[in-house]
Enzyme design. Structure first.
Site, PDB file in Angstrom:
ATOM      1  N   LYS A   1       0.811  -1.231   0.000  1.00 52.85           N
ATOM      2  CA  LYS A   1       0.000   0.000   0.000  1.00 52.85           C
ATOM      3  C   LYS A   1       0.842   1.278   0.000  1.00 52.85           C
ATOM      4  O   LYS A   1       0.436   2.279  -0.581  1.00 52.85           O
ATOM      5  CB  LYS A   1      -0.950   0.015   1.200  1.00 52.85           C
ATOM      6  CG  LYS A   1      -2.105  -0.966   1.034  1.00 52.85           C
ATOM      7  CD  LYS A   1      -3.101  -0.824   2.174  1.00 52.85           C
ATOM      8  CE  LYS A   1      -4.116  -1.947   2.111  1.00 52.85           C
ATOM      9  NZ  LYS A   1      -5.132  -1.852   3.151  1.00 52.85           N
TER      10      LYS A   1
ATOM     11  N   ASP B   1      -9.900   2.834   2.376  1.00 51.75           N
ATOM     12  CA  ASP B   1     -10.001   2.113   3.653  1.00 51.75           C
ATOM     13  C   ASP B   1     -10.765   2.909   4.718  1.00 51.75           C
ATOM     14  O   ASP B   1     -11.645   2.372   5.402  1.00 51.75           O
ATOM     15  CB  ASP B   1      -8.603   1.789   4.205  1.00 51.75           C
ATOM     16  CG  ASP B   1      -7.997   0.555   3.556  1.00 51.75           C
ATOM     17  OD1 ASP B   1      -8.751  -0.246   2.970  1.00 51.75           O
ATOM     18  OD2 ASP B   1      -6.762   0.399   3.625  1.00 51.75           O
TER      19      ASP B   1
END
Ligand code: NAP
Length: 276
Positions: A69, A105
């Site tokens: 990420k 997220d």
């Protein structure tokens, strides 16, 4: 001749356990979108080349999961504001000739907490355990809800402190080591460590929670995570795993890619049945 379906997928290492292909296949069916979605196991040294090949070959979008990420920030040619603030990317999208990097997220977590679980977080005291990539992604959307304050507690205290400093412009947030914070009860405790993955539980004073504290583990798996078990054993009435967040962050990505918001309740119910 009909066009081949648009190509999407998730890139991680390992990735065989990923539930994203199942989730996106259900979203595509429910919204009548023609697309394929696959999982690709890509080791860190190959990430740059494999992602470049995917988009050069006409791929439309990727989800990025552990451990990529943070590296994925450099794969994007443009970042959304929330991805830039998080300095972490979980979604890449080919848009108008540019590869856009986003981080869904935090929006996924907030949607699960506030919409699915019906929580109001304005004025609340929030404790986040862990100071890794996931905490980076959820801090700004949580601070936007104007809690009274957020404490980040981490095994490595300096990481929590520097993360708190990086987000201090958005609200009241402090960073500390485990066992170094005042153990007044919190309204919400989020486990954003990866301790559950190795069957462990981060150390936490029992005084940090009351039966009304909501305990939320970003991790999920078959059955309850150690954090969920720990919270229930201490009388917590609402202890949840991160499946809801997983489905909601996927819905955010799907909307970015396809311009249509999929419903999530049916997908979440199917996953809960599958995961036990
Ligand atoms: P990460 O960047 O690798 O960070 C891991 C964090 O966990 C660090 O703060 C680390 O502390 C801490 N940690 C690791 N092992 C520990 C242990 N045994 N005891 C105490 N602390 C420990 O990972 P991440 O990307 O932030 O992911 C964290 C978790 O969130 C994972 O379980 C992941 O699956 C989950 N997640 C779920 C979703 C969802 O959609 N539900 C989305 C994103 C992430 P140090 O700094 O001291 O090393």
């Amino acid at each position: 001749m009909s066009q081949p379906p648009d190509s999407y997928g998730v890139v991680g290492h390992p990735v065989a356990h990923s539930l994203s292909p199942f989730i996106h296949a259900m979203f595509a069916r429910a919204t009548a979108q023609q697309l394929t979605y696959r999982a690709w196991d890509v080791a860190p040294p190959e990430l740059l080349q494999r992602v470049a090949e995917f988009f050069a070959g006409g791929g439309r979008g990727l989800n990025i999961t552990l451990p990529h990420k943070i590296a994925a920030v450099d794969l994007a040619q443009q970042l959304t504001e929330r991805a830039a603030h998080a300095a972490a990317v979980n979604t890449l999208a080919a848009q108008d000739g540019v590869i856009l990097g986003d981080n869904t997220d935090g929006a996924g977590l907030v949607r699960d907490l506030c919409h699915n679980q019906g929580l109001t977080l304005a004025g609340s005291r929030i404790l986040i355990l862990g100071a890794g990539g996931a905490t980076r992604g959820i801090l700004a959307p949580l601070l936007e809800l104007q809690p009274q304050g957020i404490v980040i507690a981490n095994r490595t205290a300096e990481r929590a402190q520097s993360l708190a400093a990086a987000f201090a412009d958005l609200g009241t947030v402090g960073g500390t080591g485990f066992g170094q914070f005042d153990a007044q009860p919190f309204d919400l405790i989020i486990n954003a460590t990866s301790a559950s993955l190795s069957g462990e539980m981060p150390p936490l004073p029992a005084a940090a929670l009351t039966p009304d504290t909501v305990c939320y583990d970003l991790a999920y798996g078959k059955g309850d995570t150690p954090f969920v078990v720990w919270a229930r054993q201490r009388g917590c009435r609402r202890a949840l795993s991160g499946l809801g967040m997983l489905v909601e962050q996927a819905a955010e990505s799907f909307e970015l890619w396809r311009g249509v918001r999929p419903a999530t309740a049916e997908v979440l119910a199917a996953l809960r049945a599958r995961q036990g």
